[in-house]
Design a protein around this motif. Structure first.
Motif, PDB file in Angstrom:
ATOM      1  N   GLN A 167       0.817  -1.223   0.000  1.00  0.00           N
ATOM      2  CA  GLN A 167       0.000   0.000   0.000  1.00  0.00           C
ATOM      3  C   GLN A 167       0.849   1.270   0.000  1.00  0.00           C
ATOM      4  OE1 GLN A 167      -2.724  -0.681   3.307  1.00  0.00           O
ATOM      5  NE2 GLN A 167      -4.187  -1.673   1.936  1.00  0.00           N
ATOM      6  N   ASN A 168       0.875   1.921  -1.148  1.00  0.00           N
ATOM      7  CA  ASN A 168       1.451   3.255  -1.293  1.00  0.00           C
ATOM      8  C   ASN A 168       0.372   4.063  -1.986  1.00  0.00           C
ATOM      9  OD1 ASN A 168       3.947   1.185  -1.839  1.00  0.00           O
ATOM     10  ND2 ASN A 168       4.525   2.888  -0.535  1.00  0.00           N
ATOM     11  N   PHE A 169      -0.301   4.906  -1.226  1.00  0.00           N
ATOM     12  CA  PHE A 169      -1.498   5.568  -1.756  1.00  0.00           C
ATOM     13  C   PHE A 169      -1.166   6.861  -2.489  1.00  0.00           C
ATOM     14  CE2 PHE A 169      -3.394   3.535   2.235  1.00  0.00           C
ATOM     15  CZ  PHE A 169      -3.832   2.411   1.544  1.00  0.00           C
ATOM     16  N   LEU A 170      -2.004   7.183  -3.469  1.00  0.00           N
ATOM     17  CA  LEU A 170      -1.900   8.456  -4.183  1.00  0.00           C
ATOM     18  C   LEU A 170      -3.014   9.366  -3.668  1.00  0.00           C
ATOM     19  CD1 LEU A 170      -1.455   7.107  -7.826  1.00  0.00           C
ATOM     20  CD2 LEU A 170       0.306   8.186  -6.409  1.00  0.00           C
TER      21      LEU A 170
ATOM     22  N   GLU B 174     -10.293  -2.183 -12.082  1.00  0.00           N
ATOM     23  CA  GLU B 174      -9.206  -1.600 -11.289  1.00  0.00           C
ATOM     24  C   GLU B 174      -8.788  -2.588 -10.200  1.00  0.00           C
ATOM     25  OE1 GLU B 174      -9.959   1.899  -8.838  1.00  0.00           O
ATOM     26  OE2 GLU B 174      -7.821   2.057  -8.375  1.00  0.00           O
ATOM     27  N   ILE B 175      -7.482  -2.773 -10.062  1.00  0.00           N
ATOM     28  CA  ILE B 175      -6.974  -3.656  -9.003  1.00  0.00           C
ATOM     29  C   ILE B 175      -6.479  -2.775  -7.860  1.00  0.00           C
ATOM     30  CG2 ILE B 175      -5.301  -5.462  -8.423  1.00  0.00           C
ATOM     31  CD1 ILE B 175      -7.398  -6.147 -10.668  1.00  0.00           C
ATOM     32  N   GLY B 176      -6.935  -3.079  -6.651  1.00  0.00           N
ATOM     33  CA  GLY B 176      -6.438  -2.367  -5.479  1.00  0.00           C
ATOM     34  C   GLY B 176      -6.809  -0.895  -5.437  1.00  0.00           C
ATOM     35  N   PRO B 177      -8.104  -0.587  -5.344  1.00  0.00           N
ATOM     36  CA  PRO B 177      -8.515   0.829  -5.281  1.00  0.00           C
ATOM     37  C   PRO B 177      -8.091   1.526  -3.992  1.00  0.00           C
ATOM     38  CG  PRO B 177     -10.391  -0.621  -4.886  1.00  0.00           C
ATOM     39  CD  PRO B 177      -9.265  -1.499  -5.323  1.00  0.00           C
TER      40      PRO B 177
ATOM     41  N   LEU C  18      -0.678  -0.680  -9.173  1.00  0.00           N
ATOM     42  CA  LEU C  18      -0.613  -2.061  -8.669  1.00  0.00           C
ATOM     43  C   LEU C  18       0.178  -2.185  -7.372  1.00  0.00           C
ATOM     44  CD1 LEU C  18       0.046  -3.987 -12.008  1.00  0.00           C
ATOM     45  CD2 LEU C  18      -2.076  -3.928 -10.691  1.00  0.00           C
ATOM     46  N   PRO C  19      -0.267  -3.125  -6.502  1.00  0.00           N
ATOM     47  CA  PRO C  19       0.563  -3.445  -5.341  1.00  0.00           C
ATOM     48  C   PRO C  19       1.875  -4.017  -5.859  1.00  0.00           C
ATOM     49  CG  PRO C  19      -1.340  -4.941  -5.510  1.00  0.00           C
ATOM     50  CD  PRO C  19      -1.476  -3.945  -6.606  1.00  0.00           C
TER      51      PRO C  19
ATOM     52  N   GLU D 141     -10.536  -5.277  -4.387  1.00  0.00           N
ATOM     53  CA  GLU D 141      -9.691  -4.852  -3.266  1.00  0.00           C
ATOM     54  C   GLU D 141      -9.628  -5.946  -2.205  1.00  0.00           C
ATOM     55  OE1 GLU D 141      -7.620  -2.005  -2.401  1.00  0.00           O
ATOM     56  OE2 GLU D 141      -7.232  -3.593  -0.956  1.00  0.00           O
ATOM     57  N   ARG D 142      -8.407  -6.241  -1.787  1.00  0.00           N
ATOM     58  CA  ARG D 142      -8.198  -7.313  -0.815  1.00  0.00           C
ATOM     59  C   ARG D 142      -8.344  -6.823   0.620  1.00  0.00           C
ATOM     60  NH1 ARG D 142      -2.869 -11.121  -0.504  1.00  0.00           N
ATOM     61  NH2 ARG D 142      -3.695 -12.464   1.104  1.00  0.00           N
ATOM     62  N   ASP D 143      -8.100  -5.538   0.839  1.00  0.00           N
ATOM     63  CA  ASP D 143      -8.085  -5.009   2.201  1.00  0.00           C
ATOM     64  C   ASP D 143      -9.492  -4.562   2.610  1.00  0.00           C
ATOM     65  OD1 ASP D 143      -7.661  -3.763   4.596  1.00  0.00           O
ATOM     66  OD2 ASP D 143      -6.074  -2.421   3.868  1.00  0.00           O
TER      67      ASP D 143
ATOM     68  N   ILE E 113       2.847  -7.918  -6.145  1.00  0.00           N
ATOM     69  CA  ILE E 113       2.221  -8.904  -7.045  1.00  0.00           C
ATOM     70  C   ILE E 113       2.028  -8.347  -8.458  1.00  0.00           C
ATOM     71  CG2 ILE E 113       1.036 -10.243  -5.246  1.00  0.00           C
ATOM     72  CD1 ILE E 113      -1.554  -8.699  -6.057  1.00  0.00           C
TER      73      ILE E 113
ATOM     74  N   ASP F  60      -8.978 -11.283  -3.680  1.00  0.00           N
ATOM     75  CA  ASP F  60      -7.578 -11.288  -4.106  1.00  0.00           C
ATOM     76  C   ASP F  60      -7.533 -11.294  -5.637  1.00  0.00           C
ATOM     77  OD1 ASP F  60      -4.982 -11.909  -4.793  1.00  0.00           O
ATOM     78  OD2 ASP F  60      -4.765 -13.487  -3.285  1.00  0.00           O
ATOM     79  N   ALA F  61      -6.941 -10.265  -6.210  1.00  0.00           N
ATOM     80  CA  ALA F  61      -6.913 -10.141  -7.675  1.00  0.00           C
ATOM     81  C   ALA F  61      -6.186 -11.301  -8.337  1.00  0.00           C
ATOM     82  CB  ALA F  61      -6.253  -8.827  -8.068  1.00  0.00           C
TER      83      ALA F  61
HETATM   84  N1  SAM Z   1      -5.266   2.597  -5.936  1.00  0.00           N
HETATM   85  C1  SAM Z   1      -4.817   3.144  -4.675  1.00  0.00           C
HETATM   86  C2  SAM Z   1      -4.006   4.404  -4.909  1.00  0.00           C
HETATM   87  O1  SAM Z   1      -3.558   4.577  -6.049  1.00  0.00           O
HETATM   88  O2  SAM Z   1      -3.851   5.185  -3.983  1.00  0.00           O
HETATM   89  C3  SAM Z   1      -3.995   2.134  -3.878  1.00  0.00           C
HETATM   90  C4  SAM Z   1      -2.784   1.580  -4.604  1.00  0.00           C
HETATM   91  S1  SAM Z   1      -1.744   0.593  -3.572  1.00  0.00           S
HETATM   92  C5  SAM Z   1      -0.224   0.722  -4.464  1.00  0.00           C
HETATM   93  C6  SAM Z   1      -2.188  -1.090  -3.913  1.00  0.00           C
HETATM   94  C7  SAM Z   1      -3.582  -1.512  -3.485  1.00  0.00           C
HETATM   95  O3  SAM Z   1      -3.755  -2.889  -3.831  1.00  0.00           O
HETATM   96  C8  SAM Z   1      -3.862  -1.422  -1.998  1.00  0.00           C
HETATM   97  O4  SAM Z   1      -5.117  -0.832  -1.802  1.00  0.00           O
HETATM   98  C9  SAM Z   1      -3.885  -2.881  -1.530  1.00  0.00           C
HETATM   99  O5  SAM Z   1      -4.721  -3.114  -0.412  1.00  0.00           O
HETATM  100  C10 SAM Z   1      -4.397  -3.579  -2.760  1.00  0.00           C
HETATM  101  N2  SAM Z   1      -4.003  -4.995  -2.859  1.00  0.00           N
HETATM  102  C11 SAM Z   1      -2.871  -5.601  -2.411  1.00  0.00           C
HETATM  103  N3  SAM Z   1      -2.865  -6.901  -2.725  1.00  0.00           N
HETATM  104  C12 SAM Z   1      -4.018  -7.132  -3.407  1.00  0.00           C
HETATM  105  C13 SAM Z   1      -4.583  -8.290  -3.991  1.00  0.00           C
HETATM  106  N4  SAM Z   1      -3.960  -9.471  -3.965  1.00  0.00           N
HETATM  107  N5  SAM Z   1      -5.797  -8.184  -4.605  1.00  0.00           N
HETATM  108  C14 SAM Z   1      -6.448  -6.994  -4.650  1.00  0.00           C
HETATM  109  N6  SAM Z   1      -5.948  -5.870  -4.108  1.00  0.00           N
HETATM  110  C15 SAM Z   1      -4.748  -5.928  -3.486  1.00  0.00           C
END
Ligand code: SAM
Length: 295
Positions: free
Chosen positions: A27-30, A53-56, A126-127, A77-79, A130, A103-104
């Motif tokens: 998690q590195n948020f924008l 979108e993966i990981g919102p 993307l996280p 979103e996994r969290d 992964i 989990d994506a």
């Molecule tokens: N989209 C947001 C932003 O730009 O601020 C968050 C981006 S952050 C780099 C990655 C996001 O992916 C986090 O919200 C995290 O919880 C989520 N994440 C991590 N592993 C994941 C998985 N296996 N499946 C889905 N989401 C996941």
């Protein structure tokens, strides 16, 4: 309220929902909606488009995709801590945001995209832990052309360079560059400095655009992956050495015969072979194993 969409600033959202960033989830948020807007526009124009979108997370990019006009965003979103914040965005954009907890890596994204009326695109920050695994899965999609018409994805700069690498960038060229170059065209659109993220990662990130080729050179994705892995496993060695003992489905293939059949000199190294060369190797390997030409 944000000048962009009338929703609270992302810093307030994170505070309200206690979304302290977890390293284990990458998690590195924008928080800068100008920047998320730029990423969303790179995936556009978005009218009539469904975005996966993966990981919102707290929803910075999600909000940008919606303000930029995406017909629908399906966000995985996994969290679970993020779900309440995302529900607030969904309420502000009725019928346009579906949040899928999960989990994506295991959720069937193609199934989620089924029934979309217009084009489907993948867009994500993307996280980092992964990112490569997700990309490889998308590039190995069958059947091809895939269910998405473009991907706009943020990676660490070093991974982005490997994705777009050709033999001209020897140090970065490897399995990822071959797989990407075979099935898609890819380019780095722009860099994003660590300071743009909360918390800041150690390295620079890059937004990459990946567009599937309609008709990649025909070959079996699994064999291509296997032969590329074997060749780059010892990237500085000549192919006659690195492909020694290469086998498919239990059939061991003789390296020299394989190289000859593919029309590649035995003294070449993996990093000198372009995508067409690896496709020729994969096709030759497939033919040899089918016709029982193993060692
Ligand atoms: N989209 C947001 C932003 O730009 O601020 C968050 C981006 S952050 C780099 C990655 C996001 O992916 C986090 O919200 C995290 O919880 C989520 N994440 C991590 N592993 C994941 C998985 N296996 N499946 C889905 N989401 C996941």
């Amino acid at each position: 309220m944000s000048e962009f969409d009338g929703l609270p600033p992302l810093r307030d959202v994170v505070k309200k929902h206690e979304l302290a960033a977890k390293k284990s989830l990458g998690q590195n948020f924008l928080f800068d909606l100008n920047l998320t807007g730029r990423i969303a526009r790179a995936a556009g124009p978005l009218a009539g488009v469904t975005i996966i979108e993966i990981g919102p997370g707290p929803g910075g990019l999600t909000r940008a995709l919606l303000t930029e006009g995406a017909e629908r965003v399906i966000a995985v979103e996994r969290d679970e801590r993020c779900l309440a914040a995302l529900a607030e965005i969904a309420a502000a954009y009725p019928g346009r945001l579906d949040v899928v907890p999960g989990d994506a890596l295991t959720v069937d994204l193609a199934e989620l995209a089924e029934g979309a009326k217009g084009p489907v695109r993948i867009c994500a920050n993307l996280p980092y832990n992964i990112g490569t695994a997700l990309l490889v899965g998308w590039l190995e999609t069958e059947p091809w052309p895939p269910w998405f018409d473009r991907m706009v994805l943020m990676f660490q700069r070093e991974v982005a360079e490997r994705i777009v690498a050709t033999p001209a960038q020897r140090a970065d060229y490897g399995r990822l560059g071959v797989l990407t170059g075979w099935r898609a065209t890819a380019r780095i659109l722009f860099d994003v400095p660590p300071s743009a993220f909360t918390p800041p990662p150690k390295v620079t990130s890059s937004v990459v655009e990946i567009v599937p080729r309609r008709e990649p050179l025909p070959c079996d994705a699994r064999i291509l992956t296997a032969v590329t892995a074997a060749a780059f496993n010892q990237r500085r060695k000549m192919l006659r050495q690195s492909l020694k003992g290469f086998s498919i489905a239990g059939t061991s293939l003789e390296a020299l015969a394989l190289l000859q059949r593919a029309g590649i000199e035995e003294t070449r190294r993996a990093e000198e072979i372009d995508v067409a060369g690896f496709v020729a190797l994969a096709r030759a390997a497939g033919e040899m194993s089918r016709s029982g030409l193993g060692e």
